[in-house]
Each structure stands twice: as C-alpha cells, then as structure tokens.
Design an enzyme around this catalytic site. Structure first.
Site, PDB file in Angstrom:
ATOM      1  N   ASP A 128       4.241  -0.212   0.614  1.00  0.00           N
ATOM      2  CA  ASP A 128       3.999   1.289   0.908  1.00  0.00           C
ATOM      3  C   ASP A 128       3.290   1.534   2.380  1.00  0.00           C
ATOM      4  O   ASP A 128       2.787   0.638   2.990  1.00  0.00           O
ATOM      5  CB  ASP A 128       2.788   1.927  -0.092  1.00  0.00           C
ATOM      6  N   GLU A 195      -1.023   0.084  -1.892  1.00  0.00           N
ATOM      7  CA  GLU A 195      -2.210  -0.257  -1.114  1.00  0.00           C
ATOM      8  C   GLU A 195      -3.124   0.785  -0.190  1.00  0.00           C
ATOM      9  O   GLU A 195      -4.241   0.940  -0.452  1.00  0.00           O
ATOM     10  CB  GLU A 195      -1.507  -1.479  -0.181  1.00  0.00           C
TER      11      GLU A 195
HETATM   12 ZN    ZN Z   1      -1.812  -2.633   5.208  1.00  0.00          ZN
END
Ligand code: ZN
Length: 493
Positions: A128, A195
């Site tokens: 992501d 994340e």
């Molecule tokens: Zn990162």
C-alpha cells in the site's frame, strides 16, 4: 609576599598540567577510537538488466494501492492488478515458492529451505501507498501514478515507499531462482497491504498465521532507516542506520469539567483556563533528554567516521555529553531520538461565544523512548499537570516501545557486512526508528527485528517520503536488488 608568589606559581603550574592532561586524554580517546566498520571486499557488479527492472517498478507505481483505515476493500482492483503483475513478472520465483493470499490482499510467499532444522527468516515490505495530499498533484514533476521513468529515476508514489523494497526483493529472488538457488533455511516474503493505516489487517494477520502454525522467525527485516547522506552532522561519509528499535505510541486525553453557565458571570476558573494551563505545563516540562540506549550506540559507532571536531567530541562523551545533548535537542529530528516527545494534537472546548463550556478536552500524543511505558507516561503526566481536576485517560491503540534488537548477534553482523559489500563507501550504525513499521506486528514470532531500507537519501530527499515528487534512482534500485540478492545468499546459502 614571596610565599604568595610561590603559591600562585604552583597553582598556575597545576592548572597548566591539568589542561595538558585533559587535552592529552581527549586526544588519546579520539585517537584510540578507531573505525568499527567491518573490512570487506566490495561486491563485483551484478549483471543485471536494470532498465527492465526499473520498468517493472514503474509499472507497479501505476496501481493506486491506497489503504483506507475504514474500508478494507478500498483499492481492491488496484491490489488485484498489482498481484497479477507480480505473478506474471517473476515466473522462476513463483515456480520455486508457495504463494498465499492473506486477508484478501496481503501476500505471503514461502521459499522452502533444504534444511528443515534451520530456523526460517522473513523479509517484509508493504504494497500500500499513502495518497497524494489534496491540491498537490500539480507540484509533481511527473504525475504520481503514471509510472514515469525520466532522468535516471523511477517517479511516482510508492517508488520508494515501499514498492521499491518489495520489487527489489522479488527481482533478487527471481535472479536466484533462475540460477537454481535453493535456500538452506526457509525464507518468507510477507507483503502487507495496510501498513500506512496500522498494518492491523495485513501484517497482523500474517504474524497471527505464523503463530498458529508454530513458526518462529530467526529474524525479520522490514523497511526502516536509510543510508543517510549528509544528514548526520559532521559525518565524513554516508551512514547506513539499521533500526534496532521503534518508539512507543501513546495518546492520552486530558479533560477538565466545570459547571456550564453564562459568560456574564464567569467563575474564577473555567474548564478552558484549567485545561490550557495543564497543557502548557506539559509543554514547558518535556520528558528529560538523554544520550543513552540506542542513540548512544549510534553515536559510538559513528564517532570514528566524523570530522576532527565531532570525532573529538563524540569520543569523549564521558565529559562532553551535556554539550552534545543540547546540540541534539535543538532540531526536532534529533530531539525525537533522545527523548519521549509530547505533542498536543487536538484541543476542543466550547461552541457558543457567550456560554461557558462544561467540558474542555485535549488530545496529546507521546512517542516513547525504548524502556519507557504507557503507565510511566501517565504517571508523569499526572505529576506534571498536578491538578486533581484534570482527568487523564489513555486512548485505545497505544503501544509500548519495542524491545531493542541486540547488535552483537550473527544476523546483525550479516546485515552489516552485506551493506558494506554492496555500498562500500558507507559506514553502518544502529539507530532508533521514531515512526512505526509493519514489523511491530511480528514481535510475537521473533526476537530479532531489523528496520532498514537500502535507499540513499539526502536531507532534501526526506521531503519526498510521503511527500511530493517521490522517486527512486535506477542506480540505487539496482543496488537494492544486489543488496537483497547478497543478503539472501549470506543468510540462506
Ligand atoms: Zn513504508
């Protein structure tokens, strides 16, 4: 009179001798503080089609894999497109490793080792990316999601954070798989998908799966600190920092209550006044700064790589520590590495100009040094605020700092050696991460976590991280591929 002169002369001689002794001691400490860098032969260049590799990374940046805190399926199509690109782009690796999709969008690859007794390791990266700040699209020299290659760089959101690491790992694994390499120990590649919004769906699910399967990892390597170029003041060459710990994250809500009333008849003390005073006290009495723990390790490893003045100073922390501490306290970037920070982020009270509010609330975010705890922060906040009328409530989602990974283990040594082989001009030192990574979720399945990205960055480059004009040089990208290939060989040959 003569006696007085004699005494004065004796005192003067003593002072001169003391000064000479001190200068000698400082010089001795400086001269004997020799480089701690491992001597290694630089690695021969790798025959590598770096333009083809850069093209694959550029294509990856075109998928808008933006994670959302509220909607797990936001960007679903982008993640699937990325998965398809990965499956098609690295055939030899896919033939050698087992692929699993976790929590719909995270990827877990298992490259089975020859020796079932050898404990496995895991390389982490995240798919992501953060969105582009509204209104800043026009500031990009190349559009953030077009996968542009220009002037020796791959431009775009994710080229550096963190598709650069993710694809460099895949390129390295593909090269090795094509050569017929089979690791001795099992190597996992764990690619989370959220994340940037906590990793609770991706990395946490993969770590839970490891736990359920009884997998214990010998080490985990995730993105993190960088090869700093000109960022550490006084360093005569780039310094690669290996993140050996992450700061903790604690948010507290402070609130004051009062009897609501008309503003024509205010009491001596209002909710707003009382809470403002409490927040002001917190700000004027920050947590103590100290050069202990990880920062001490950083300075000790970096000292011999400094210019003369800084080498003298850092080689004599026993005497000059207060001076260094004051210097580090000056800039927010370095201050954050030597103290638990205090940041008031939300302040809410009142909504009508002639009504006294019954309640005022402030949100304060703390980033904790290793060794500190949530309970310790709450206790200190209460004591500094020193007002029974201010309620202090922890918010959900607080985490203590991570343990500190030891730097005398075999895996740290391997990592250090690999960095020096691929980046011979660079010195290596342990460092403290002030931000969070996916690796935080793996603390239940490993004792050894490293947070390091083999990316060279100047102070100016740091603004590109999560910012405008994110890019990665193709030369650096080729070195990243060499780095992961070498690390895989060293760790799992
Ligand atoms: Zn990162």
């Amino acid at each position: 009179m003569r006696r007085l002169l004699r005494i004065l002369r004796a005192v003067a001689l003593l002072l001169v001798a003391a000064a000479a002794g001190l200068a000698g001691l400082l010089a001795f400490n400086t001269l004997t503080n020799t480089s701690r860098q491992i001597a290694v032969a630089p690695l021969a260049p790798l025959p590598l089609d770096q333009d083809a590799a850069a093209k694959r990374l550029a294509e990856a940046t075109r998928w808008k894999t933006i994670a959302s805190a509220d909607d797990p399926d936001r960007s679903a199509d982008a993640f699937r497109s990325l998965h398809a690109q990965i499956a098609a782009g690295f055939p030899a690796f896919h033939a050698a490793a087992k692929r699993e999709v976790i929590a719909n969008y995270s990827l877990l690859y298992t490259w089975e080792g020859r020796d079932p007794q050898a404990p496995p390791v895991a390389l982490l990266a995240h798919q992501d990316v953060v969105p582009v700040a509204p209104g800043t699209d026009g500031d990009w020299e190349a559009p953030p999601f077009d996968g542009v290659i220009r002037d020796g760089y791959v431009w775009g959101r994710g080229s550096w954070d963190d598709k650069g690491n993710l694809f460099a790992m895949l390129e390295a694994a593909e090269l090795l798989a094509r050569e017929g390499f089979r690791p001795r120990r099992t190597v996992y590649f764990a690619f989370g998908h959220d994340e940037e919004v906590s990793g609770k769906r991706g990395a946490a699910a993969i770590a839970a799966l490891f736990k359920a399967r009884g997998v214990r990892l010998d080490y985990v390597l995730d993105e993190g600190l960088l090869i700093t170029d000109g960022i550490i003041k006084g360093a005569t060459r780039p310094v690669a920092l290996i993140g050996v710990a992450e700061k903790g994250y604690v948010t507290l809500e402070l609130s004051a209550t009062a009897t609501p009333g008309h503003s024509s008849l205010p009491p001596r003390e209002t909710a707003i006044g009382r809470l403002s005073a409490a927040v002001a006290r917190l700000e004027s009495r920050p947590f103590p700064a100290s050069i202990r723990g990880v920062m001490r390790q950083t300075l000790e490893a970096a000292a011999p790589e400094m210019d003369l003045v800084n080498r003298v100073v850092l080689s004599n922390l026993w005497l000059l520590e207060p001076l260094v501490r004051r210097q580090l306290e000056k800039a927010p970037q370095t201050a954050a590495a030597i103290r638990t920070t205090t940041a008031p982020t939300i302040f809410q009270a009142g909504d009508t100009e002639n009504v006294l509010p019954g309640r005022a609330r402030a949100t304060v975010n703390f980033r904790l040094l290793p060794g500190e705890t949530e309970a310790g922060v709450i206790a200190r906040v209460k004591s500094v605020v020193a007002d029974e009328g201010i309620a202090v409530t922890p918010r959900p989602g607080n985490t203590d700092p991570t343990p500190v990974t030891a730097t005398d283990g075999a895996h740290y040594r391997t990592l250090e050696r690999t960095i020096r082989e691929v980046f011979p001009d660079v010195a290596v030192a342990p460092g403290l991460m002030v931000a969070a990574t996916d690796s935080r979720n793996y603390l239940g399945v490993t004792d050894t976590v490293f947070r390091f990205s083999p990316v060279r960055a100047t102070a100016a480059d740091l603004a590109r991280f999560h910012g405008t004009n994110e890019r990665l040089s193709i030369a650096n990208y080729a070195d990243m591929i060499r780095f992961y290939r070498r690390l895989l060989q060293a760790t799992a040959q």
